[in-house]
Design an enzyme around this catalytic site. Structure first.
Site, PDB file in Angstrom:
ATOM      1  N   ASP A  68       0.615  -1.521  -0.210  1.00 12.64           N
ATOM      2  CA  ASP A  68      -0.111  -0.303  -0.315  1.00 12.64           C
ATOM      3  C   ASP A  68       1.065   0.971   0.233  1.00 12.64           C
ATOM      4  O   ASP A  68       0.501   2.104   0.677  1.00 12.64           O
ATOM      5  CB  ASP A  68      -0.996  -0.473   0.938  1.00 12.64           C
ATOM      6  N   GLU A 242     -10.851   0.878  -3.514  1.00 11.96           N
ATOM      7  CA  GLU A 242     -10.722   1.788  -2.556  1.00 11.96           C
ATOM      8  C   GLU A 242     -10.059   1.907  -3.069  1.00 11.96           C
ATOM      9  O   GLU A 242      -9.201   2.730  -3.720  1.00 11.96           O
ATOM     10  CB  GLU A 242     -10.186   0.352  -1.943  1.00 11.96           C
TER      11      GLU A 242
END
Length: 568
Positions: A68, A242
């Protein structure tokens, strides 16, 4: 602290010399484990080809469990952060001048007052931190989610190398993956993933929302607004939109987000709008990054690509950092989600990270890119490096070390060139903080070597090396007592069920002397060996099934952590 990067593993002769000095060093107390050094060596074939470091770089730029990625820029300096889940300290932060060579400068959440992880599962905790720089007040922000904890919050700092604030919670922001955007007019906005309006229409139906954000109070205000419902085409029931990030480029607003889940169907998509709150329309070239359409049997695959963040350079070029995985077989990978970097090409006002049908390259030669390490002390995060810690300072542990959850007491100490671990009240099989200090597995093929002295006082006492995915999936290589005799044993735990993979009885004359422990990983098989330091390596367990440490089998979002451990 002597933390070295060296091209080859030290020979056994040198290790013997080190062990020969232990008579001058303090011995551990009963139940306490001491370690003279820890050495990690990567051995992946994809990193063997040479490159021109002035004009080329390797992917992944951050190998192993660095998921991420989010990046920002102030002037010519870049800063990058990653998810840390239930490991402590939280959110590693790195500095670069060229987006390739990175220097670790600390952790954003490095104080217990910032990060309490008690009773939080290992794949809970800190999800998808997003770093932003606000030129209006010369301040850096990291906004993130502590899943199963305090939820969404923001921390900030004037100097990213210094101390970051305690968390400022965002009670009006639900869901996960918040990201801040500071517009040219000084206004600020927060985008994030959350449930859609009303009842979700299908499993995985999510939405992207936008809030006004006030830098004076560090709170959202006004009414939140839905800007993406489901994803690019809701009629196709896209799942798990997302990881949103918002940008303003040449007068238009661009919103990028991940879509398709974090597995093999992962992708990155883009939307544009003329106004910051939309309406946002998907672009025809979506997805702008994916590997899901490539043949499954391809050589050296990179899979699960997505969760990207765009960044521009001072000369106007664009790049994207994103996560990807390197399976060794099928969908099995023990290294977790890694960070990759690619130049972005603009086609018809669309930022294309990778054209459809192309594989993520392991060697990249971007146009007009040059290595720049001015003012940067880069560490090796890619290639076949060797990392070694000799524990020769008592000031602090090296940046690379991780704890399982926030330590509840000081269970470690460095004294005269050794690391000492004292057992806590918990072991690695509990959702708690145990006496474990670990390093990421960053290669499919690797060797870990350490020198340990440990005198167990019971059959439950254990000291040694752990390959850890979570409390239910791990492999322990440690010294203990069996039937009144000291032994080394390999204990494999899968779905909470333990099996003994190998046992080595320690002779009486070596019961209280240091031993060399070695773990060798070859894709989904790990082997465990012991030596007394005289080139007498003995296999304790060979080709143990380590696929249980893969995300596919163990679940969650983390990679394997290998480190030193002791328990009562």
């Amino acid at each position: 602290m002597a933390v070295h990067f060296i091209s080859q593993s030290l020979t056994t002769v040198l290790l013997v010399g080190l062990l020969g000095l232990t008579g001058c060093r303090p011995a551990p107390a009963i139940g306490e484990a001491s370690f003279d050094f820890f050495e990690y060596q990567g051995e992946d074939a994809i990193f063997d080809p040479s490159i021109n470091p002035d004009t080329e770089y390797r992917n992944p730029i951050m190998s192993g469990f660095y998921p991420d990625p989010s990046v920002c820029r102030k002037g010519e300096d870049y800063y990058m952060v990653h998810s840390s889940f239930a490991y402590y300290p939280g959110i590693p932060i790195l500095h670069s001048r060229d987006l390739v060579h990175w220097e670790p400068i600390g952790h954003v959440l490095n104080r217990p007052s910032q990060l309490q992880l008690d009773s939080i599962r290992i794949d809970g905790g800190i999800y998808a931190p997003a770093i932003s720089y606000n030129p209006a007040n010369d301040t850096f922000y990291v906004v993130t989610t502590c899943v199963d904890g305090i939820g969404n919050f923001v921390v900030k700092a004037k100097d990213p190398r210094g101390e970051w604030s305690d968390p400022i919670t965002l009670p009006a922001v639900g869901g996960i993956d918040p990201s801040l955007f500071f517009d040219e007019d000084g206004k600020a906005y927060l985008v994030h993933n959350d449930a859609p309006e009303g009842t979700p229409l299908y499993n995985g139906h999510r939405a992207i929302w936008i809030h006004n954000y006030d830098p004076a109070t560090d709170q959202t205000f006004g009414e939140k607004q839905l800007i993406v419902d489901g994803g690019v085409d809701k009629s196709k029931q896209p799942i798990w939109v997302e990881g949103p990030h918002l940008y303003k480029i040449k007068g238009k607003y661009y919103l990028i987000a991940a879509e398709g889940g974090t597995g093999s169907q992962h992708s990155e998509v883009v939307f544009t709008a003329d106004q910051v709150k939309g309406p946002y329309l998907p672009l025809a070239s979506n997805p702008i990054l994916t590997q899901r359409d490539l043949p499954e049997g391809r050589l050296n695959p990179v899979t699960s690509t997505g969760h990207a963040d765009l960044i521009d350079t001072p000369n106007g070029q664009w790049f994207a950092v994103f996560l990807g995985c390197r399976p060794y077989e099928g969908d099995l990978y023990n290294t977790g989600r890694e960070t990759f970097l690619l130049p972005v090409s603009w086609q018809h006002d669309t930022p294309i990270i990778l054209e459809k049908g192309k594989a993520v390259p392991f060697i990249v030669q971007p146009e007009n890119w040059k290595m720049d390490i001015a003012g940067v002390n880069p560490q090796e995060f890619t290639g076949n490096f060797t990392w070694r810690d000799d524990f020769d300072t008592d000031k602090q542990l090296a940046w690379q070390w991780l704890f399982i959850r926030t330590p509840q007491k000081d269970f470690w100490e460095i004294r005269k060139g050794k690391l000492f671990l004292t057992p806590t009240d918990h072991n690695i099989y509990e959702i708690a903080s145990s006496a474990f200090i670990g390093h990421r597995q960053q290669h499919i093929n690797f060797t870990v070597t350490t020198a340990m002295n440990f005198i167990p006082d019971s059959e439950t006492a254990m000291g040694g090396v752990v390959c850890y995915q979570n409390e239910r999936f791990n492999i322990v290589f440690g010294k203990t007592i069996r039937n009144g005799k000291p032994v080394l044993t390999v204990v494999r735990t899968a779905a909470g069920k333990q099996t003994i993979e190998g046992t080595y009885e320690i002779s009486k004359d070596k019961a209280e002397t240091p031993l060399l422990l070695q773990v060798t990983g070859r894709a989904g098989k790990y082997s465990f060996a012991v030596s007394s330091g005289h080139d007498d390596w003995q296999e304790v367990a060979t080709d143990v099934d380590a696929t249980i440490l893969s995300t596919q089998k163990a679940g969650g979002f983390t990679g394997t952590i290998i480190g030193m451990y002791t328990q009562k």
